[in-house]
Design a protein around this motif. Structure first.
Motif, PDB file in Angstrom:
ATOM      1  N   SER A 180       0.984  -1.246  -0.112  1.00 51.05           N
ATOM      2  CA  SER A 180       0.044  -0.033  -0.078  1.00 51.05           C
ATOM      3  C   SER A 180       0.843   1.177  -0.095  1.00 51.05           C
ATOM      4  CB  SER A 180      -0.894  -0.087   1.186  1.00 51.05           C
ATOM      5  OG  SER A 180      -1.691  -1.035   1.198  1.00 51.05           O
ATOM      6  N   TYR A 181       0.261   2.438  -0.583  1.00 49.27           N
ATOM      7  CA  TYR A 181       0.950   3.787  -0.690  1.00 49.27           C
ATOM      8  C   TYR A 181       0.239   4.592  -0.061  1.00 49.27           C
ATOM      9  CZ  TYR A 181       4.311   1.316  -4.024  1.00 49.27           C
ATOM     10  OH  TYR A 181       5.234   0.480  -4.369  1.00 49.27           O
ATOM     11  N   LEU A 208       3.223  12.713  -5.193  1.00 48.95           N
ATOM     12  CA  LEU A 208       4.491  12.279  -4.477  1.00 48.95           C
ATOM     13  C   LEU A 208       3.757  10.922  -3.418  1.00 48.95           C
ATOM     14  CD1 LEU A 208       6.206  15.241  -2.929  1.00 48.95           C
ATOM     15  CD2 LEU A 208       7.156  13.756  -4.748  1.00 48.95           C
ATOM     16  N   VAL A 209       4.712  10.002  -3.650  1.00 48.37           N
ATOM     17  CA  VAL A 209       3.988   8.595  -2.995  1.00 48.37           C
ATOM     18  C   VAL A 209       5.092   8.103  -1.981  1.00 48.37           C
ATOM     19  CG1 VAL A 209       2.541   7.953  -4.690  1.00 48.37           C
ATOM     20  CG2 VAL A 209       4.594   7.024  -4.760  1.00 48.37           C
ATOM     21  N   TRP A 210       4.834   7.364  -0.926  1.00 48.83           N
ATOM     22  CA  TRP A 210       5.543   6.730  -0.154  1.00 48.83           C
ATOM     23  C   TRP A 210       4.964   5.206   0.694  1.00 48.83           C
ATOM     24  CZ3 TRP A 210       5.228   4.925   4.909  1.00 48.83           C
ATOM     25  CH2 TRP A 210       6.465   4.413   5.526  1.00 48.83           C
ATOM     26  N   THR A 211       5.926   4.335   0.598  1.00 52.18           N
ATOM     27  CA  THR A 211       5.379   3.200   1.220  1.00 52.18           C
ATOM     28  C   THR A 211       6.748   2.842   2.324  1.00 52.18           C
ATOM     29  OG1 THR A 211       4.606   1.074   0.675  1.00 52.18           O
ATOM     30  CG2 THR A 211       6.285   1.566  -0.618  1.00 52.18           C
ATOM     31  N   MET A 213      10.712   2.568   1.669  1.00 54.43           N
ATOM     32  CA  MET A 213      11.291   3.916   0.915  1.00 54.43           C
ATOM     33  C   MET A 213      12.059   4.889   1.915  1.00 54.43           C
ATOM     34  SD  MET A 213       8.358   4.448  -1.753  1.00 54.43           S
ATOM     35  CE  MET A 213       8.604   5.851  -2.562  1.00 54.43           C
ATOM     36  N   ASP A 214      12.998   5.312   1.422  1.00 51.87           N
ATOM     37  CA  ASP A 214      13.818   6.312   2.244  1.00 51.87           C
ATOM     38  C   ASP A 214      13.281   7.530   2.319  1.00 51.87           C
ATOM     39  OD1 ASP A 214      15.727   4.398   2.663  1.00 51.87           O
ATOM     40  OD2 ASP A 214      16.686   5.132   1.006  1.00 51.87           O
ATOM     41  N   GLN A 215      12.382   7.923   1.284  1.00 47.73           N
ATOM     42  CA  GLN A 215      11.759   9.015   1.132  1.00 47.73           C
ATOM     43  C   GLN A 215      10.567   9.279   0.201  1.00 47.73           C
ATOM     44  OE1 GLN A 215      14.834  12.058  -0.304  1.00 47.73           O
ATOM     45  NE2 GLN A 215      15.397  10.659  -1.829  1.00 47.73           N
ATOM     46  N   TRP A 216       9.882  10.230   0.445  1.00 46.60           N
ATOM     47  CA  TRP A 216       8.769  10.387  -0.722  1.00 46.60           C
ATOM     48  C   TRP A 216       9.262  10.485  -2.235  1.00 46.60           C
ATOM     49  CZ3 TRP A 216       3.636  10.625   0.530  1.00 46.60           C
ATOM     50  CH2 TRP A 216       3.381  10.354   1.962  1.00 46.60           C
ATOM     51  N   LYS A 217       8.572   9.952  -3.255  1.00 44.62           N
ATOM     52  CA  LYS A 217       9.058   9.888  -4.619  1.00 44.62           C
ATOM     53  C   LYS A 217       8.095  10.187  -5.433  1.00 44.62           C
ATOM     54  CE  LYS A 217      12.793   6.710  -4.034  1.00 44.62           C
ATOM     55  NZ  LYS A 217      13.379   5.411  -4.326  1.00 44.62           N
ATOM     56  N   VAL A 226       8.751   5.207  -9.281  1.00 42.37           N
ATOM     57  CA  VAL A 226       8.586   4.067  -8.557  1.00 42.37           C
ATOM     58  C   VAL A 226       8.307   2.908  -9.466  1.00 42.37           C
ATOM     59  CG1 VAL A 226       7.462   2.997  -6.570  1.00 42.37           C
ATOM     60  CG2 VAL A 226       7.686   5.306  -6.557  1.00 42.37           C
ATOM     61  N   ASP A 227       9.276   2.089  -9.415  1.00 44.21           N
ATOM     62  CA  ASP A 227       9.076   0.757 -10.622  1.00 44.21           C
ATOM     63  C   ASP A 227       7.547   0.088 -10.291  1.00 44.21           C
ATOM     64  OD1 ASP A 227      11.730   1.357 -11.435  1.00 44.21           O
ATOM     65  OD2 ASP A 227      12.721  -0.244  -9.956  1.00 44.21           O
ATOM     66  N   THR A 228       7.335  -0.190  -9.122  1.00 40.08           N
ATOM     67  CA  THR A 228       6.006  -0.864  -8.892  1.00 40.08           C
ATOM     68  C   THR A 228       4.808  -0.048  -9.608  1.00 40.08           C
ATOM     69  OG1 THR A 228       5.889  -0.371  -6.765  1.00 40.08           O
ATOM     70  CG2 THR A 228       6.705  -2.502  -7.183  1.00 40.08           C
TER      71      THR A 228
END
Length: 106
Positions: free
Chosen positions: A42-43, A74-77, A80-84, A89-91
């Protein structure tokens, strides 16, 4: 492996043991046969500088369709070190793939 074959395998291994020694609770047999649940990634999405979510892939796909999520969002899961940006994001890259038009037939 189905529960019946597990039981047959246990019966073959228990030759020479008393009936009491070969009793195995059904719960123990069933839990040894059922695979663990599939983990769902989940993101979180940044909206107005607030983390919203988490959202699974199906919801994210719907959000892309209706314009709520873009490749620049911007997403994060976990992990991950930081929001991207979602498009990096590959997935998630496949969510933003545009199918090219079919060329005309001559």
């Amino acid at each position: 492996m189905d529960p019946k074959s597990v039981l047959l395998g246990l019966r073959e291994k228990s030759v020479g043991l008393s009936k009491a020694q070969t009793r195995i609770p059904w719960r123990e047999i069933i839990t040894s046969v059922v695979p663990p649940p599939i983990s769902v990634i989940s993101y979180y999405i940044a909206v107005n500088n607030q983390a919203t979510g988490p959202f699974d892939f199906t919801i994210l796909k719907s959000m892309v369709s209706n314009g709520q999520l873009t490749s620049d969002s911007l997403v994060w899961t976990n992990g991950m070190d930081q929001w991207k940006a979602a498009g990096t994001v590959d997935t998630l890259k496949q969510l933003f793939t545009v199918i090219p038009p079919i060329p005309p037939m001559d």
